[in-house]
Design a protein around this motif. Structure first.
Motif, mmCIF file in Angstrom:
data_model
loop_
_atom_site.group_PDB
_atom_site.id
_atom_site.type_symbol
_atom_site.label_atom_id
_atom_site.label_comp_id
_atom_site.label_asym_id
_atom_site.label_seq_id
_atom_site.Cartn_x
_atom_site.Cartn_y
_atom_site.Cartn_z
ATOM 1 N N PRO A 105 8.203 7.136 11.937
ATOM 2 C CA PRO A 105 7.384 5.627 11.768
ATOM 3 C C PRO A 105 6.220 6.039 10.861
ATOM 4 O O PRO A 105 5.558 7.208 10.829
ATOM 5 C CB PRO A 105 6.980 5.481 13.115
ATOM 6 C CG PRO A 105 7.898 6.503 14.064
ATOM 7 C CD PRO A 105 8.177 7.441 13.221
ATOM 8 N N LEU A 106 5.792 5.235 10.266
ATOM 9 C CA LEU A 106 4.586 5.127 9.353
ATOM 10 C C LEU A 106 3.553 4.087 9.732
ATOM 11 O O LEU A 106 3.816 3.029 10.266
ATOM 12 C CB LEU A 106 4.892 4.736 7.904
ATOM 13 C CG LEU A 106 5.732 5.696 6.977
ATOM 14 C CD1 LEU A 106 6.334 4.888 5.839
ATOM 15 C CD2 LEU A 106 5.152 6.924 6.789
ATOM 16 N N PRO A 107 2.179 4.507 9.536
ATOM 17 C CA PRO A 107 1.173 3.643 9.992
ATOM 18 C C PRO A 107 1.259 2.406 9.157
ATOM 19 O O PRO A 107 1.396 2.441 7.979
ATOM 20 C CB PRO A 107 -0.215 4.467 9.888
ATOM 21 C CG PRO A 107 0.105 5.560 9.120
ATOM 22 C CD PRO A 107 1.765 5.667 9.000
ATOM 23 N N TRP A 108 1.000 1.139 9.843
ATOM 24 C CA TRP A 108 1.004 -0.129 8.863
ATOM 25 C C TRP A 108 -0.376 -0.724 9.056
ATOM 26 O O TRP A 108 -0.813 -1.203 9.915
ATOM 27 C CB TRP A 108 2.127 -1.063 9.465
ATOM 28 C CG TRP A 108 2.620 -2.123 8.546
ATOM 29 C CD1 TRP A 108 2.161 -2.175 7.102
ATOM 30 C CD2 TRP A 108 3.642 -2.761 9.004
ATOM 31 N NE1 TRP A 108 3.077 -3.071 6.708
ATOM 32 C CE2 TRP A 108 3.786 -3.469 7.470
ATOM 33 C CE3 TRP A 108 4.191 -2.970 10.008
ATOM 34 C CZ2 TRP A 108 4.964 -4.505 7.484
ATOM 35 C CZ3 TRP A 108 5.525 -4.005 9.894
ATOM 36 C CH2 TRP A 108 5.509 -4.785 8.637
ATOM 37 N N CYS A 153 9.599 6.307 7.056
ATOM 38 C CA CYS A 153 9.408 7.338 5.994
ATOM 39 C C CYS A 153 10.830 7.207 5.425
ATOM 40 O O CYS A 153 11.781 7.375 6.060
ATOM 41 C CB CYS A 153 9.046 8.510 6.361
ATOM 42 S SG CYS A 153 8.887 9.888 5.002
ATOM 43 N N GLY A 154 10.750 6.962 3.797
ATOM 44 C CA GLY A 154 12.121 7.076 3.105
ATOM 45 C C GLY A 154 12.687 8.522 3.276
ATOM 46 O O GLY A 154 13.882 8.479 3.206
ATOM 47 N N ASN A 155 11.907 9.405 3.426
ATOM 48 C CA ASN A 155 12.455 10.861 3.620
ATOM 49 C C ASN A 155 13.034 11.274 4.698
ATOM 50 O O ASN A 155 14.430 11.792 4.920
ATOM 51 C CB ASN A 155 11.481 11.605 2.940
ATOM 52 C CG ASN A 155 11.948 13.122 2.800
ATOM 53 O OD1 ASN A 155 13.030 13.481 2.126
ATOM 54 N ND2 ASN A 155 11.143 14.080 3.169
ATOM 55 N N CYS A 203 6.210 14.671 7.005
ATOM 56 C CA CYS A 203 6.816 15.453 5.873
ATOM 57 C C CYS A 203 5.939 15.433 4.832
ATOM 58 O O CYS A 203 6.257 15.981 3.742
ATOM 59 C CB CYS A 203 8.354 14.680 5.608
ATOM 60 S SG CYS A 203 8.139 13.144 4.505
ATOM 61 N N GLY A 204 4.763 14.395 4.600
ATOM 62 C CA GLY A 204 3.920 14.468 3.406
ATOM 63 C C GLY A 204 4.459 13.580 2.447
ATOM 64 O O GLY A 204 3.699 13.648 1.311
ATOM 65 N N ARG A 205 5.491 12.726 2.295
ATOM 66 C CA ARG A 205 5.993 12.164 1.346
ATOM 67 C C ARG A 205 5.225 10.854 1.168
ATOM 68 O O ARG A 205 5.045 10.086 2.253
ATOM 69 C CB ARG A 205 7.517 11.629 1.514
ATOM 70 C CG ARG A 205 8.091 10.962 0.158
ATOM 71 C CD ARG A 205 9.439 11.014 0.342
ATOM 72 N NE ARG A 205 10.159 10.303 -0.865
ATOM 73 C CZ ARG A 205 11.272 9.826 -0.999
ATOM 74 N NH1 ARG A 205 12.011 10.448 -0.078
ATOM 75 N NH2 ARG A 205 11.587 9.368 -1.906
ATOM 76 N N THR A 212 0.815 -1.240 -0.088
ATOM 77 C CA THR A 212 0.028 0.021 -0.091
ATOM 78 C C THR A 212 0.837 1.155 0.050
ATOM 79 O O THR A 212 2.004 0.965 0.236
ATOM 80 C CB THR A 212 -1.086 0.193 1.005
ATOM 81 O OG1 THR A 212 -0.259 -0.032 2.360
ATOM 82 C CG2 THR A 212 -1.879 -1.108 1.303
ATOM 83 N N THR A 213 0.117 2.460 -0.287
ATOM 84 C CA THR A 213 1.034 3.691 -0.240
ATOM 85 C C THR A 213 0.458 4.421 0.768
ATOM 86 O O THR A 213 -0.749 4.619 0.984
ATOM 87 C CB THR A 213 0.708 4.346 -1.759
ATOM 88 O OG1 THR A 213 1.436 3.624 -2.749
ATOM 89 C CG2 THR A 213 1.678 5.630 -1.543
ATOM 90 N N VAL A 214 1.322 5.019 1.611
ATOM 91 C CA VAL A 214 1.076 5.669 2.685
ATOM 92 C C VAL A 214 1.635 7.070 2.750
ATOM 93 O O VAL A 214 2.914 7.155 2.572
ATOM 94 C CB VAL A 214 1.106 5.156 4.359
ATOM 95 C CG1 VAL A 214 1.002 5.686 5.275
ATOM 96 C CG2 VAL A 214 0.562 3.628 4.307
ATOM 97 N N LYS A 215 1.133 8.136 3.130
ATOM 98 C CA LYS A 215 1.724 9.570 3.258
ATOM 99 C C LYS A 215 2.203 9.681 4.705
ATOM 100 O O LYS A 215 1.459 9.624 5.537
ATOM 101 C CB LYS A 215 0.601 10.410 3.043
ATOM 102 C CG LYS A 215 1.159 11.904 2.777
ATOM 103 C CD LYS A 215 -0.020 12.784 2.077
ATOM 104 C CE LYS A 215 0.511 14.018 1.715
ATOM 105 N NZ LYS A 215 -0.560 14.881 0.642
#
Length: 152
Positions: free
Chosen positions: A36-39, A30-32, A14-16, A7-10
């Motif tokens: 941590p990103l929600p999974w 986040c790669g930027n 940073c909004g990326r 999936t793609t997560v914003k």
């Protein structure tokens, strides 16, 4: 072995946009900016082991059904909890009508049934809908003593 989806997560920080696989080692960041990103992913009878039981963070399982009004009400609250606890909890959604083996395995007699897993083991269970603050409190109180609340 079938290919697992992603999936793609914003990123909230940073909004990326970031692509997150349904199953992976570690916890998504986040790669930027490395936040941590929600999974949040869907799983079924055939891929539950790979997606949920082998996950490093705690796994919040939502056993739900499309016809269930409380399930539809609790879904946004669970996604909010997953965003708030990004890096600590992975939300795995299971449609019981399409995945009856998982429903039987976990003995779900009502939906929504929520399970908190630690390395594949059920450590807490809850049935019914609730608002996001109550769900977050339940998740945090269900964590084992010494849970690293500050890590992610």
């Amino acid at each position: 072995m079938k290919t697992l989806r992603s999936t793609t997560v914003k990123c909230v920080a940073c909004g990326r946009a970031n692509r997150i696989p349904a199953a992976a080692e570690g916890r998504p960041k986040c790669g930027n900016c490395q936040s941590p990103l929600p999974w949040i992913v869907d799983a079924g009878d055939d891929d539950f082991t790979e997606i949920a039981e082998k996950a490093a963070p705690f796994v919040l399982v939502d056993l739900w059904a499309e016809w269930c009004a409380p399930c539809r009400m609790v879904s946004p609250a669970l996604e909010q909890v997953a965003r708030e606890l990004a890096g600590k909890v992975k939300l795995v959604k299971v449609d019981i009508d399409k995945n009856p083996r998982l429903m039987r395995r976990f003995g779900a007699q009502a939906v929504p049934t929520l399970l908190l897993l630690d390395k594949g083991e059920v450590i807490a269970r809850r049935t019914g809908a609730a608002p996001a603050p109550a769900l977050r409190s339940w998740v945090e109180q269900s964590m084992p003593a010494g849970w690293p609340a500050g890590e992610g």
